[in-house]
Motif scaffolding. Structure first.
Motif, PDB file in Angstrom:
ATOM      1  N   ASP A  95       0.856  -1.181   0.000  1.00 29.21           N
ATOM      2  CA  ASP A  95       0.000   0.000   0.000  1.00 29.21           C
ATOM      3  C   ASP A  95       0.892   1.231   0.000  1.00 29.21           C
ATOM      4  OD1 ASP A  95      -2.486  -1.304   0.004  1.00 29.21           O
ATOM      5  OD2 ASP A  95      -2.631  -1.324   2.189  1.00 29.21           O
ATOM      6  N   LYS A  96       0.279   2.384   0.132  1.00 33.54           N
ATOM      7  CA  LYS A  96       1.008   3.660   0.126  1.00 33.54           C
ATOM      8  C   LYS A  96       1.019   4.243   1.535  1.00 33.54           C
ATOM      9  CE  LYS A  96       2.658   6.825  -2.761  1.00 33.54           C
ATOM     10  NZ  LYS A  96       3.712   6.567  -3.693  1.00 33.54           N
ATOM     11  N   ALA A 116      -6.993  16.681   3.255  1.00 35.38           N
ATOM     12  CA  ALA A 116      -7.877  16.752   2.087  1.00 35.38           C
ATOM     13  C   ALA A 116      -7.185  16.176   0.857  1.00 35.38           C
ATOM     14  CB  ALA A 116      -8.309  18.200   1.839  1.00 35.38           C
ATOM     15  N   GLY A 117      -5.913  16.490   0.682  1.00 33.43           N
ATOM     16  CA  GLY A 117      -5.146  15.924  -0.427  1.00 33.43           C
ATOM     17  C   GLY A 117      -4.990  14.413  -0.295  1.00 33.43           C
ATOM     18  N   TYR A 118      -4.788  13.951   0.933  1.00 37.00           N
ATOM     19  CA  TYR A 118      -4.654  12.507   1.162  1.00 37.00           C
ATOM     20  C   TYR A 118      -5.964  11.769   0.913  1.00 37.00           C
ATOM     21  CZ  TYR A 118      -0.063  13.351   3.288  1.00 37.00           C
ATOM     22  OH  TYR A 118       1.238  13.696   3.519  1.00 37.00           O
ATOM     23  N   VAL A 119      -7.084  12.403   1.202  1.00 40.08           N
ATOM     24  CA  VAL A 119      -8.384  11.790   0.933  1.00 40.08           C
ATOM     25  C   VAL A 119      -8.536  11.558  -0.572  1.00 40.08           C
ATOM     26  CG1 VAL A 119     -10.892  12.178   0.962  1.00 40.08           C
ATOM     27  CG2 VAL A 119      -9.527  12.623   3.017  1.00 40.08           C
ATOM     28  N   GLU A 120      -8.156  12.550  -1.368  1.00 38.78           N
ATOM     29  CA  GLU A 120      -8.221  12.393  -2.825  1.00 38.78           C
ATOM     30  C   GLU A 120      -7.265  11.293  -3.296  1.00 38.78           C
ATOM     31  OE1 GLU A 120     -10.419  13.679  -5.014  1.00 38.78           O
ATOM     32  OE2 GLU A 120     -11.328  14.396  -3.156  1.00 38.78           O
ATOM     33  N   GLU A 121      -6.072  11.274  -2.751  1.00 40.92           N
ATOM     34  CA  GLU A 121      -5.103  10.235  -3.111  1.00 40.92           C
ATOM     35  C   GLU A 121      -5.629   8.852  -2.738  1.00 40.92           C
ATOM     36  OE1 GLU A 121      -0.379   9.094  -2.535  1.00 40.92           O
ATOM     37  OE2 GLU A 121      -1.205  10.766  -1.401  1.00 40.92           O
ATOM     38  N   ALA A 122      -6.272   8.752  -1.580  1.00 44.95           N
ATOM     39  CA  ALA A 122      -6.829   7.472  -1.121  1.00 44.95           C
ATOM     40  C   ALA A 122      -7.926   6.985  -2.063  1.00 44.95           C
ATOM     41  CB  ALA A 122      -7.359   7.614   0.297  1.00 44.95           C
ATOM     42  N   LYS A 123      -8.755   7.899  -2.532  1.00 41.75           N
ATOM     43  CA  LYS A 123      -9.821   7.528  -3.471  1.00 41.75           C
ATOM     44  C   LYS A 123      -9.230   6.965  -4.755  1.00 41.75           C
ATOM     45  CE  LYS A 123     -13.209  10.886  -1.832  1.00 41.75           C
ATOM     46  NZ  LYS A 123     -13.906  12.156  -2.131  1.00 41.75           N
ATOM     47  N   ASN A 124      -8.165   7.583  -5.259  1.00 41.37           N
ATOM     48  CA  ASN A 124      -7.517   7.097  -6.476  1.00 41.37           C
ATOM     49  C   ASN A 124      -6.846   5.744  -6.247  1.00 41.37           C
ATOM     50  OD1 ASN A 124      -8.276   9.334  -8.017  1.00 41.37           O
ATOM     51  ND2 ASN A 124      -6.503  10.501  -7.362  1.00 41.37           N
ATOM     52  N   LEU A 125      -6.208   5.573  -5.100  1.00 39.71           N
ATOM     53  CA  LEU A 125      -5.553   4.295  -4.796  1.00 39.71           C
ATOM     54  C   LEU A 125      -6.569   3.172  -4.627  1.00 39.71           C
ATOM     55  CD1 LEU A 125      -2.803   5.494  -2.308  1.00 39.71           C
ATOM     56  CD2 LEU A 125      -2.417   4.403  -4.518  1.00 39.71           C
ATOM     57  N   GLU A 128      -7.261   1.078  -7.480  1.00 40.98           N
ATOM     58  CA  GLU A 128      -6.216   0.086  -7.773  1.00 40.98           C
ATOM     59  C   GLU A 128      -6.194  -1.038  -6.741  1.00 40.98           C
ATOM     60  OE1 GLU A 128      -2.417   2.073  -8.009  1.00 40.98           O
ATOM     61  OE2 GLU A 128      -3.339   3.841  -8.885  1.00 40.98           O
ATOM     62  N   GLY A 129      -7.141  -0.995  -5.788  1.00 39.58           N
ATOM     63  CA  GLY A 129      -7.175  -2.007  -4.739  1.00 39.58           C
ATOM     64  C   GLY A 129      -6.140  -1.777  -3.649  1.00 39.58           C
ATOM     65  N   LYS A 130      -5.664  -0.535  -3.544  1.00 39.49           N
ATOM     66  CA  LYS A 130      -4.663  -0.201  -2.530  1.00 39.49           C
ATOM     67  C   LYS A 130      -5.239   0.778  -1.518  1.00 39.49           C
ATOM     68  CE  LYS A 130      -0.720  -0.835  -5.585  1.00 39.49           C
ATOM     69  NZ  LYS A 130       0.343  -1.553  -4.950  1.00 39.49           N
ATOM     70  N   ASN A 131      -4.605   0.817  -0.383  1.00 37.87           N
ATOM     71  CA  ASN A 131      -5.006   1.742   0.676  1.00 37.87           C
ATOM     72  C   ASN A 131      -3.925   2.790   0.892  1.00 37.87           C
ATOM     73  OD1 ASN A 131      -7.463   0.384   1.466  1.00 37.87           O
ATOM     74  ND2 ASN A 131      -6.154  -1.193   2.325  1.00 37.87           N
ATOM     75  N   LEU A 132      -4.336   3.909   1.459  1.00 40.18           N
ATOM     76  CA  LEU A 132      -3.392   4.938   1.875  1.00 40.18           C
ATOM     77  C   LEU A 132      -3.371   4.954   3.396  1.00 40.18           C
ATOM     78  CD1 LEU A 132      -1.541   7.354   1.105  1.00 40.18           C
ATOM     79  CD2 LEU A 132      -3.549   8.806   1.463  1.00 40.18           C
ATOM     80  N   TRP A 133      -2.187   4.807   3.948  1.00 44.18           N
ATOM     81  CA  TRP A 133      -1.986   4.864   5.394  1.00 44.18           C
ATOM     82  C   TRP A 133      -1.336   6.207   5.712  1.00 44.18           C
ATOM     83  CZ3 TRP A 133      -1.764   0.242   8.788  1.00 44.18           C
ATOM     84  CH2 TRP A 133      -2.259  -0.900   8.175  1.00 44.18           C
ATOM     85  N   VAL A 134      -1.840   6.874   6.736  1.00 48.82           N
ATOM     86  CA  VAL A 134      -1.260   8.141   7.169  1.00 48.82           C
ATOM     87  C   VAL A 134      -0.632   7.917   8.536  1.00 48.82           C
ATOM     88  CG1 VAL A 134      -1.675  10.562   7.720  1.00 48.82           C
ATOM     89  CG2 VAL A 134      -2.944   9.469   5.853  1.00 48.82           C
ATOM     90  N   PHE A 135       0.654   8.199   8.615  1.00 46.41           N
ATOM     91  CA  PHE A 135       1.441   7.986   9.830  1.00 46.41           C
ATOM     92  C   PHE A 135       1.790   9.348  10.405  1.00 46.41           C
ATOM     93  CE2 PHE A 135       5.553   7.290  11.953  1.00 46.41           C
ATOM     94  CZ  PHE A 135       5.303   6.143  12.687  1.00 46.41           C
ATOM     95  N   PHE A 136       1.268   9.630  11.599  1.00 46.52           N
ATOM     96  CA  PHE A 136       1.607  10.877  12.284  1.00 46.52           C
ATOM     97  C   PHE A 136       2.910  10.610  13.037  1.00 46.52           C
ATOM     98  CE2 PHE A 136      -2.848  11.377  11.466  1.00 46.52           C
ATOM     99  CZ  PHE A 136      -2.982  12.718  11.175  1.00 46.52           C
ATOM    100  N   ASP A 137       3.991  11.078  12.479  1.00 42.41           N
ATOM    101  CA  ASP A 137       5.310  10.834  13.032  1.00 42.41           C
ATOM    102  C   ASP A 137       5.727  12.035  13.873  1.00 42.41           C
ATOM    103  OD1 ASP A 137       7.712   9.612  13.544  1.00 42.41           O
ATOM    104  OD2 ASP A 137       8.588  10.090  11.602  1.00 42.41           O
ATOM    105  N   GLU A 138       5.800  11.851  15.142  1.00 48.19           N
ATOM    106  CA  GLU A 138       6.194  12.902  16.084  1.00 48.19           C
ATOM    107  C   GLU A 138       5.023  13.854  16.316  1.00 48.19           C
ATOM    108  OE1 GLU A 138       9.166  12.811  17.599  1.00 48.19           O
ATOM    109  OE2 GLU A 138       9.859  11.190  16.311  1.00 48.19           O
ATOM    110  N   PHE A 139       4.720  14.051  17.546  1.00 48.99           N
ATOM    111  CA  PHE A 139       3.720  15.032  17.961  1.00 48.99           C
ATOM    112  C   PHE A 139       4.443  16.067  18.822  1.00 48.99           C
ATOM    113  CE2 PHE A 139       0.610  12.034  16.565  1.00 48.99           C
ATOM    114  CZ  PHE A 139      -0.521  12.781  16.295  1.00 48.99           C
ATOM    115  N   ASN A 140       5.325  16.823  18.196  1.00 43.51           N
ATOM    116  CA  ASN A 140       6.095  17.837  18.914  1.00 43.51           C
ATOM    117  C   ASN A 140       5.349  19.169  18.848  1.00 43.51           C
ATOM    118  OD1 ASN A 140       8.149  16.033  19.491  1.00 43.51           O
ATOM    119  ND2 ASN A 140       9.121  16.395  17.523  1.00 43.51           N
ATOM    120  N   THR A 141       4.399  19.331  19.724  1.00 41.54           N
ATOM    121  CA  THR A 141       3.569  20.538  19.673  1.00 41.54           C
ATOM    122  C   THR A 141       3.774  21.428  20.889  1.00 41.54           C
ATOM    123  OG1 THR A 141       1.745  19.321  20.686  1.00 41.54           O
ATOM    124  CG2 THR A 141       1.790  19.447  18.267  1.00 41.54           C
TER     125      THR A 141
END
Length: 142
Positions: A95-96, A116-125, A128-141
């Motif tokens: 997957d992506k 919002a951009g990732y939602v569009e990318e996920a729809k396109n993937l 193709e039978g693929k998923n989009l995974w979003v990884f929140f790396d570091e929460f330095n807030t």
């Protein structure tokens, strides 16, 4: 090692996601050839070790994904959280993966636009039978 081979065999017998299985030989090749880019040194390292601990983490990630539950991976900096996610998503599931690093200068509107951009990318993937995974790396807030 013997454990590595055994865990690869176990993964080859699992449905990683709907209709997706990997052959034992493919998993052994993936663990040997999986690329890793180390930003500090700009040198590419290869390989992924299937230890008991990593095997359990992989199984938990796959189970939570099947149950459509958020996956939270916590640990010290440099312990392999990102690398584990990359291996599971890109190598095993093919997957992506997209990563977001949150820091004090990262605004709410930045996050909304990015998602919002990732939602569009996920729809396109998905076509193709693929998923989009979003990884929140570091929460330095702070």
């Amino acid at each position: 090692s013997q454990d590595h081979s055994w865990f690869a065999y176990c993964l080859s017998k699992m449905d990683l996601k709907a209709g997706v299985k990997r052959k034992y030989e493919d998993i052994m090749r993936m663990t040997r050839d999986f690329p890793r880019l180390t930003p500090e040194s700009d040198c590419e390292k290869k390989g992924y070790a299937l230890t008991r601990e990593n095997f359990m983490k992989i199984n938990l990630m796959l189970l939570k994904a099947k149950l459509k539950q958020p996956i939270i991976i916590m640990g010290e900096s440099g312990c392999g959280k990102t690398y584990l996610s990359q291996f599971v998503v890109e190598a095993l599931l093919q997957d992506k993966l997209r990563m977001i690093t949150l820091y004090s200068g990262f605004s709410e509107s930045n996050l909304i636009n990015l998602i919002a951009g990732y939602v569009e990318e996920a729809k396109n993937l998905q076509k193709e039978g693929k998923n989009l995974w979003v990884f929140f790396d570091e929460f330095n807030t702070t």
